[in-house]
Design a protein around this motif. Structure first.
Motif, PDB file in Angstrom:
ATOM      1  N   LEU A 167      -8.908  10.876 -87.830  1.00  0.00           N
ATOM      2  CA  LEU A 167      -7.846  11.040 -88.815  1.00  0.00           C
ATOM      3  C   LEU A 167      -6.513  11.375 -88.171  1.00  0.00           C
ATOM      4  N   VAL A 168      -6.513  12.078 -87.047  1.00  0.00           N
ATOM      5  CA  VAL A 168      -5.269  12.610 -86.487  1.00  0.00           C
ATOM      6  C   VAL A 168      -4.890  12.007 -85.136  1.00  0.00           C
TER       7      VAL A 168
ATOM      8  N   LEU B 206       1.111  16.549 -82.726  1.00  0.00           N
ATOM      9  CA  LEU B 206       1.935  15.943 -83.772  1.00  0.00           C
ATOM     10  C   LEU B 206       1.069  15.458 -84.929  1.00  0.00           C
ATOM     11  N   GLY B 207      -0.096  14.883 -84.606  1.00  0.00           N
ATOM     12  CA  GLY B 207      -0.999  14.445 -85.659  1.00  0.00           C
ATOM     13  C   GLY B 207      -1.521  15.607 -86.490  1.00  0.00           C
ATOM     14  N   LEU B 208      -1.850  16.729 -85.841  1.00  0.00           N
ATOM     15  CA  LEU B 208      -2.330  17.909 -86.565  1.00  0.00           C
ATOM     16  C   LEU B 208      -1.232  18.474 -87.464  1.00  0.00           C
ATOM     17  N   ALA B 209      -0.013  18.502 -86.961  1.00  0.00           N
ATOM     18  CA  ALA B 209       1.106  19.006 -87.776  1.00  0.00           C
ATOM     19  C   ALA B 209       1.338  18.111 -88.989  1.00  0.00           C
TER      20      ALA B 209
ATOM     21  N   ALA C 162       0.940  19.249 -93.007  1.00  0.00           N
ATOM     22  CA  ALA C 162       2.022  19.047 -93.965  1.00  0.00           C
ATOM     23  C   ALA C 162       1.578  18.204 -95.160  1.00  0.00           C
ATOM     24  N   ALA C 163       0.550  17.363 -94.952  1.00  0.00           N
ATOM     25  CA  ALA C 163       0.090  16.482 -96.031  1.00  0.00           C
ATOM     26  C   ALA C 163      -0.844  17.172 -97.013  1.00  0.00           C
TER      27      ALA C 163
ATOM     28  N   ALA D 256      -1.265   9.653 -96.193  1.00  0.00           N
ATOM     29  CA  ALA D 256      -0.247  10.187 -95.286  1.00  0.00           C
ATOM     30  C   ALA D 256      -0.578   9.908 -93.831  1.00  0.00           C
ATOM     31  N   MET D 257      -1.864   9.937 -93.478  1.00  0.00           N
ATOM     32  CA  MET D 257      -2.239   9.805 -92.071  1.00  0.00           C
ATOM     33  C   MET D 257      -2.417   8.352 -91.629  1.00  0.00           C
TER      34      MET D 257
END
Length: 404
Positions: free
Chosen positions: A350-351, A360-363, A367-368, A384-385
């Protein structure tokens, strides 16, 4: 076969072999395809038998997979160690081998002796520089195979090998997909006080892998939740995933301590799944539903969200992945689950992206995540991802929200 007429005839037969290979791939399974091609290979060399033995997943044995004129090898499930016997030596040397007089010292297969095969010629089946099997023919009359015979059989093997590899990969992916779908529940169970939703999407590049999720009620009244990822992809990863998921459920019946469950599961993997490795998060929610006790085996942390608050990555110290090291210590972390609050568990597909860093993917994921019904949380996170892009790796997501 070395004269001008023989060479011309052989060239014509090879063209027919190529045509069969091209047209048969789309409609024949591995065994049927191989059998059809073996009939042609047998005719090409005027042989009495033709056999394909494929290297097993461990790389240590050859298994009789298809035959023409020597079907008993397939029926009896003949296996030959790589490096031993006739076919085993062909595979180990990755080169042709001819035997003019077959006897007990140079051929292990009882089926070959039972059929009174006098002479054998074998060549390796190679794709991408790797031996995937052996193609060999036999005659009941003693015969000295010529260099053109060897070249002809190798050409046939070179046609058969990629067709076999492609078809086997396709069947493995189909089997892995069916297994994955059968093991993962289509919908999470209905649990009073909890709103649950899930997603599973196979990766576009690697296909089905070893990602899984699970939700179940325990005899104590607690709720168990798990999300994990077995290293690798394809049928083996899906099979190992199924075993791990079933074992985790069994250990969860014995204790409500997530760290104890993962410790037992790790011990099982070390003993019965050598070489396998997996990350996992296992969480237990008490009947009061006001907290979540989590043990993390090398997995990415869940995202927590409170009513009217932003999503945030939880702080859970990860222990070593399952299968990484014997007797790895495991601990737990307790998270608060307020009324109306939620959690999102997920796998790394997913990230993680080639074009962005993991932080950056985790952030972006945090946020999503907003406080909403579980189904809406899943839908928002996936949109979002992924945007409009197919995932490169498989993805499992488990979202929960405590009812207000």
């Amino acid at each position: 076969m070395s004269g001008p007429g023989g060479e011309l005839d052989s060239a014509g037969q090879l063209r027919r072999l190529q045509q069969i290979t091209d047209t048969a791939l789309s409609r024949l399974g591995v065994e049927d395809l191989l059998t059809e091609l073996l009939v042609r290979a047998r005719a090409l060399l005027h042989a009495d038998t033709a056999t394909v033995m494929l290297v097993d997943p461990t790389g240590s044995e050859l298994i009789a997979t298809a035959a023409s004129g020597l079907e008993r090898e397939v029926y009896q499930g003949v296996r030959v160690p790589v490096g031993r016997g006739f076919a085993g030596r062909v595979a180990a040397a990755a080169g042709p081998l001819a035997i003019e007089h077959v006897d007990g010292s140079n051929v292990l297969s009882a089926a070959v002796h039972a059929e009174h095969i006098a002479s054998l010629l074998g060549v390796p089946m190679i794709t991408e520089g790797r031996v995937i099997g052996v193609l060999y023919v036999g005659t009941r009359s003693p015969r000295r195979f010529s260099a053109p015979d060897v070249e002809l059989l190798q050409l046939a093997a070179d046609r058969i090998a990629p067709a076999t590899q492609a078809r086997m990969h396709s069947l493995d992916q189909a089997a892995a997909h069916a297994l994955q779908r059968s093991l993962l529940p289509s919908r999470p169970p209905c649990i009073a006080g909890l709103d649950l939703a899930v997603r599973y999407v196979p990766g576009a590049e690697v296909g089905v892998g070893g990602d899984w999720y699970d939700v179940f009620e325990l005899p104590s009244g607690c709720i168990g939740l798990a999300v994990g990822d077995v290293a690798g992809n394809g049928l083996r990863a899906a099979v190992v995933m199924g075993r791990i998921r079933s074992a985790l459920r069994a250990y969860a019946l014995e204790t409500d301590d997530p760290a104890d469950v993962l410790t037992r599961l790790d011990r099982k993997i070390q003993r019965f799944e050598p070489g396998a490795m997996a990350t996992a998060v296992y969480a237990v929610i008490p009947p009061s539903l006001d907290a979540v006790t989590v043990s993390n085996a090398g997995h990415l942390p869940p995202v927590a969200v409170e009513p009217d608050g932003p999503g945030r990555l939880t702080t859970i110290k990860p222990n070593l992945p399952l299968g990484a090291h014997p007797d790895a210590p495991r601990g737990t972390t307790e998270l608060r689950l307020p009324s109306g609050g939620g959690l999102v568990f997920y796998t790394d597909g997913l990230v993680e992206r080639r074009d962005r860093s993991l932080p950056l993917g985790l952030a972006r994921l945090a946020a999503a995540v907003t406080c909403a019904p579980a189904e809406a949380m899943c839908a928002t996170v996936m949109a979002a991802m992924l945007d409009d892009n197919a995932p490169t790796d498989d993805i499992a997501v488990l979202a929960l929200r405590r009812s207000a």
